[in-house]
Design an enzyme around this catalytic site. Structure first.
Site, PDB file in Angstrom:
ATOM      1  N   CYS A   1       0.819  -1.128  -0.030  1.00  0.00           N
ATOM      2  CA  CYS A   1       0.161   0.069   0.018  1.00  0.00           C
ATOM      3  C   CYS A   1       0.745   1.417  -0.027  1.00  0.00           C
ATOM      4  CB  CYS A   1      -0.911   0.095   1.262  1.00  0.00           C
ATOM      5  SG  CYS A   1      -2.286  -1.488   1.044  1.00  0.00           S
TER       6      CYS A   1
ATOM      7  N   ILE B   1       2.433   4.107  -5.333  1.00  0.00           N
ATOM      8  CA  ILE B   1       1.914   3.874  -6.824  1.00  0.00           C
ATOM      9  C   ILE B   1       0.781   3.243  -6.648  1.00  0.00           C
ATOM     10  CG2 ILE B   1       3.152   1.657  -7.550  1.00  0.00           C
ATOM     11  CD1 ILE B   1       2.874   5.073  -9.317  1.00  0.00           C
TER      12      ILE B   1
ATOM     13  N   SER C   1      -1.403  -5.185   3.062  1.00  0.00           N
ATOM     14  CA  SER C   1      -0.123  -4.415   3.531  1.00  0.00           C
ATOM     15  C   SER C   1       0.327  -5.116   4.408  1.00  0.00           C
ATOM     16  CB  SER C   1      -0.639  -3.096   4.332  1.00  0.00           C
ATOM     17  OG  SER C   1       0.565  -2.548   5.001  1.00  0.00           O
ATOM     18  N   ARG C   2       1.872  -4.891   4.976  1.00  0.00           N
ATOM     19  CA  ARG C   2       2.365  -5.575   6.120  1.00  0.00           C
ATOM     20  C   ARG C   2       1.694  -5.149   7.423  1.00  0.00           C
ATOM     21  NH1 ARG C   2       8.280  -3.589   4.915  1.00  0.00           N
ATOM     22  NH2 ARG C   2       6.876  -1.950   4.464  1.00  0.00           N
TER      23      ARG C   2
ATOM     24  N   LYS D   1       6.814  -2.300 -12.890  1.00  0.00           N
ATOM     25  CA  LYS D   1       8.034  -2.319 -13.437  1.00  0.00           C
ATOM     26  C   LYS D   1       9.217  -1.894 -12.451  1.00  0.00           C
ATOM     27  CE  LYS D   1       9.463   1.513 -13.259  1.00  0.00           C
ATOM     28  NZ  LYS D   1       9.779   2.284 -12.215  1.00  0.00           N
TER      29      LYS D   1
HETATM   30  N1  NDP Z   1       4.344   2.992 -13.056  1.00  0.00           N
HETATM   31  C1  NDP Z   1       5.052   4.115 -12.347  1.00  0.00           C
HETATM   32  O1  NDP Z   1       4.843   5.209 -12.870  1.00  0.00           O
HETATM   33  C2  NDP Z   1       5.578   3.912 -11.058  1.00  0.00           C
HETATM   34  C3  NDP Z   1       6.216   2.624 -10.776  1.00  0.00           C
HETATM   35  N2  NDP Z   1       6.599   2.361  -9.459  1.00  0.00           N
HETATM   36  C4  NDP Z   1       7.142   1.029  -9.115  1.00  0.00           C
HETATM   37  O2  NDP Z   1       6.193   0.739  -7.913  1.00  0.00           O
HETATM   38  C5  NDP Z   1       7.075   0.008  -7.098  1.00  0.00           C
HETATM   39  C6  NDP Z   1       6.710   0.546  -5.638  1.00  0.00           C
HETATM   40  O3  NDP Z   1       7.226   1.919  -5.552  1.00  0.00           O
HETATM   41  P1  NDP Z   1       6.650   3.077  -4.802  1.00  0.00           P
HETATM   42  O4  NDP Z   1       5.187   2.796  -4.824  1.00  0.00           O
HETATM   43  O5  NDP Z   1       7.123   4.364  -5.158  1.00  0.00           O
HETATM   44  O6  NDP Z   1       7.284   2.351  -3.376  1.00  0.00           O
HETATM   45  P2  NDP Z   1       6.640   2.900  -1.922  1.00  0.00           P
HETATM   46  O7  NDP Z   1       7.915   2.673  -1.215  1.00  0.00           O
HETATM   47  O8  NDP Z   1       5.909   4.150  -1.895  1.00  0.00           O
HETATM   48  O9  NDP Z   1       5.615   1.500  -1.827  1.00  0.00           O
HETATM   49  C7  NDP Z   1       6.330   0.270  -1.859  1.00  0.00           C
HETATM   50  C8  NDP Z   1       5.314  -0.486  -0.764  1.00  0.00           C
HETATM   51  O10 NDP Z   1       5.900  -1.790  -0.832  1.00  0.00           O
HETATM   52  C9  NDP Z   1       5.649  -2.489   0.583  1.00  0.00           C
HETATM   53  N3  NDP Z   1       6.918  -3.164   1.083  1.00  0.00           N
HETATM   54  C10 NDP Z   1       7.331  -4.316   1.103  1.00  0.00           C
HETATM   55  N4  NDP Z   1       8.309  -4.649   1.697  1.00  0.00           N
HETATM   56  C11 NDP Z   1       9.140  -3.571   1.601  1.00  0.00           C
HETATM   57  C12 NDP Z   1      10.174  -3.139   2.033  1.00  0.00           C
HETATM   58  N5  NDP Z   1      11.275  -3.958   2.512  1.00  0.00           N
HETATM   59  N6  NDP Z   1      10.676  -1.724   2.083  1.00  0.00           N
HETATM   60  C13 NDP Z   1       9.686  -0.769   1.714  1.00  0.00           C
HETATM   61  N7  NDP Z   1       8.238  -1.166   1.026  1.00  0.00           N
HETATM   62  C14 NDP Z   1       7.938  -2.442   1.167  1.00  0.00           C
HETATM   63  C15 NDP Z   1       5.216  -1.296   1.469  1.00  0.00           C
HETATM   64  O11 NDP Z   1       3.883  -1.551   1.570  1.00  0.00           O
HETATM   65  P3  NDP Z   1       3.178  -2.097   2.775  1.00  0.00           P
HETATM   66  O12 NDP Z   1       3.822  -1.120   3.896  1.00  0.00           O
HETATM   67  O13 NDP Z   1       1.492  -1.819   2.754  1.00  0.00           O
HETATM   68  O14 NDP Z   1       3.253  -3.703   2.894  1.00  0.00           O
HETATM   69  C16 NDP Z   1       5.333  -0.022   0.704  1.00  0.00           C
HETATM   70  O15 NDP Z   1       4.481   0.888   0.971  1.00  0.00           O
HETATM   71  C17 NDP Z   1       8.374   0.253  -7.540  1.00  0.00           C
HETATM   72  O16 NDP Z   1       9.017  -1.051  -8.023  1.00  0.00           O
HETATM   73  C18 NDP Z   1       8.464   1.012  -8.649  1.00  0.00           C
HETATM   74  O17 NDP Z   1       9.305   0.823  -9.661  1.00  0.00           O
HETATM   75  C19 NDP Z   1       6.859   3.485  -8.578  1.00  0.00           C
HETATM   76  C20 NDP Z   1       6.605   4.727  -9.170  1.00  0.00           C
HETATM   77  C21 NDP Z   1       5.927   5.108 -10.085  1.00  0.00           C
HETATM   78  O1  NHF Z   2       8.074   4.594 -12.665  1.00  0.00           O
HETATM   79  C1  NHF Z   2       8.461   5.648 -11.955  1.00  0.00           C
HETATM   80  C2  NHF Z   2       7.834   6.845 -12.654  1.00  0.00           C
HETATM   81  O2  NHF Z   2       8.659   8.020 -12.071  1.00  0.00           O
HETATM   82  C3  NHF Z   2       8.813   8.095 -10.739  1.00  0.00           C
HETATM   83  C4  NHF Z   2       9.654   9.383 -10.536  1.00  0.00           C
HETATM   84  O3  NHF Z   2       8.981  10.558 -11.055  1.00  0.00           O
HETATM   85  C5  NHF Z   2       9.741   6.995 -10.378  1.00  0.00           C
HETATM   86  O4  NHF Z   2      10.378   6.777  -9.315  1.00  0.00           O
HETATM   87  C6  NHF Z   2       8.883   5.579 -10.810  1.00  0.00           C
HETATM   88  O5  NHF Z   2       9.469   4.437 -10.258  1.00  0.00           O
END
Ligand code: NDP
Ligand code: NHF
Length: 328
Positions: free
Chosen positions: A12, A15, A36-37, A97
């Site tokens: 959660c 993204i 979520s965890r 991704k």
């Molecule tokens: N398509 C796009 O435009 C984008 C894609 N992304 C992709 O999405 C993925 C997540 O990115 P983003 O949402 O920015 O990241 P966040 O850190 O905001 O969210 C990741 C979530 O993963 C869970 N999680 C589980 N284990 C871990 C850990 N060890 N450390 C941190 N978080 C953990 C947590 O959720 P919980 O605590 O709820 O379990 C956390 O909130 C990435 O792989 C990134 O490449 C990111 C941004 C934009």
């Molecule tokens: O996919 C992505 C799109 O852009 C973001 C930054 O603006 C990145 O961090 C993310 O992982």
């Protein structure tokens, strides 16, 4: 025939919230639950994003028999692990991704999905954005005279501490996997194959992951591609396809463009606008729903085989830098 597709979200974070918003604009899709965890975090996320239920563990969501398809929104280092858990539970998977940390992991995911008879796709949402769909139409009609050069950059200034996933090696950090994957995926879309040779330069962050990189792809059939990505400063984040007769500008931001400009042989140009309807994530989610209704186990627009090929390119770039992750 599946009517309404029932979705679950794992992780959660940032993204996940954007995806949930996008999903609300997709006909025939419903967000059933988020996991979520932390049970509290999942409950808050579900309430804010209109999910019917929440789970305090990823495993519990995967036991929910009402869920057809799971969106994996965890950091890169968990993409394989969480996708394999979902596949084993018989769920279709849309994984953020990059699809994984490396091509070996991506191949394992593809094999598992094939054996389980479930759908798997990398969430390379750019492919489904209307401007990029138009680009794909132009490319499939053929660019007269051919393409000489592709240039693309993706630079973001992250003002975060070294524990953030962009700089944290334990989470698969680095500009290439997070940002560079977009222009590399565009190069794969345009040239339909991996480059024959790759030259690179890199600057490493104190944490040992790349913070700035440049890459020169050489395709022996003729074209070159010049790609940069970085996490310490902003760059235009646009792309350009230079051809003998026609050239195409993919306007910023290249990961979600809403305009293309076509430069013609007579020196004039035409600009085309493709306003987004929704926040952009609706298009990839709608594509997954269409594939599932047709009983497809892979997307024809972002097939897993191409995601593996893209990861192979990223693997060979990282090998030049000696950049290895704990989970490699
Ligand atoms: N398509 C796009 O435009 C984008 C894609 N992304 C992709 O999405 C993925 C997540 O990115 P983003 O949402 O920015 O990241 P966040 O850190 O905001 O969210 C990741 C979530 O993963 C869970 N999680 C589980 N284990 C871990 C850990 N060890 N450390 C941190 N978080 C953990 C947590 O959720 P919980 O605590 O709820 O379990 C956390 O909130 C990435 O792989 C990134 O490449 C990111 C941004 C934009
Ligand atoms: O996919 C992505 C799109 O852009 C973001 C930054 O603006 C990145 O961090 C993310 O992982």
């Amino acid at each position: 025939m599946i009517d309404t597709l029932h979705w679950g979200i794992i992780g959660c974070g940032n993204i996940a919230a954007s995806f949930a918003k996008g999903l609300r604009d997709v006909d025939g899709a419903r967000l059933i639950a988020a996991a979520s965890r932390s049970a509290q975090k999942a409950a808050r996320f579900s309430q804010e994003n209109g999910a019917l239920r929440s789970y305090g563990s990823y495993e519990d969501l995967l036991d929910d028999r009402e869920i057809d398809v799971v969106y994996i929104a965890t950091p890169h280092h968990l993409h394989m692990e969480n996708s394999l858990m979902a596949i084993e539970a018989g769920k279709h998977v849309l994984c953020e991704k990059p699809i994984s940390i490396n091509s070996k992991q991506a191949t394992r995911m593809a094999d598992a999905a094939r054996q389980a008879g479930v759908f798997l796709m990398e969430g390379m949402w750019t492919r489904f954005i209307p401007a990029v769909e138009q680009l794909q139409d132009w490319l499939s009609d053929g660019i007269p005279g051919g393409i000489h050069l592709f240039t693309a950059d993706f630079g973001v200034q992250f003002n975060v501490d070294d524990g953030h996933r962009i700089f944290n090696s334990e989470l698969g950090g680095g500009a290439l996997l997070d940002l560079g994957v977009y222009p590399v995926s565009l190069a794969s879309l345009i040239f339909k194959r991996q480059p024959d040779t790759i030259q690179t330069q890199v600057r490493m962050h104190a944490t040992g992951v790349d913070e700035l990189n440049t890459m020169l792809f050489d395709y022996k059939s003729g074209p070159l591609a010049v790609i940069t990505s970085g996490s310490i400063s902003r760059t235009p984040t646009e792309a350009f396809i230079a051809g003998k007769k026609l050239s195409i500008k993919i306007h910023s931001p290249l990961y979600c463009p809403s305009a293309l400009t076509l430069f013609k042989p007579d020196g004039t140009s035409d600009s085309y606008e493709f306003p987004l309807e929704g926040n952009g994530f609706n298009y990839e989610a709608a594509h997954v729903c269409r594939c599932l209704r047709k009983g497809m186990l892979q997307s024809d627009v972002m097939p897993v085989s191409e995601s593996i090929s893209i990861m192979e390119t990223l693997d060979s770039i990282r090998a030049q830098w000696g950049l290895r992750y704990p989970m490699d």
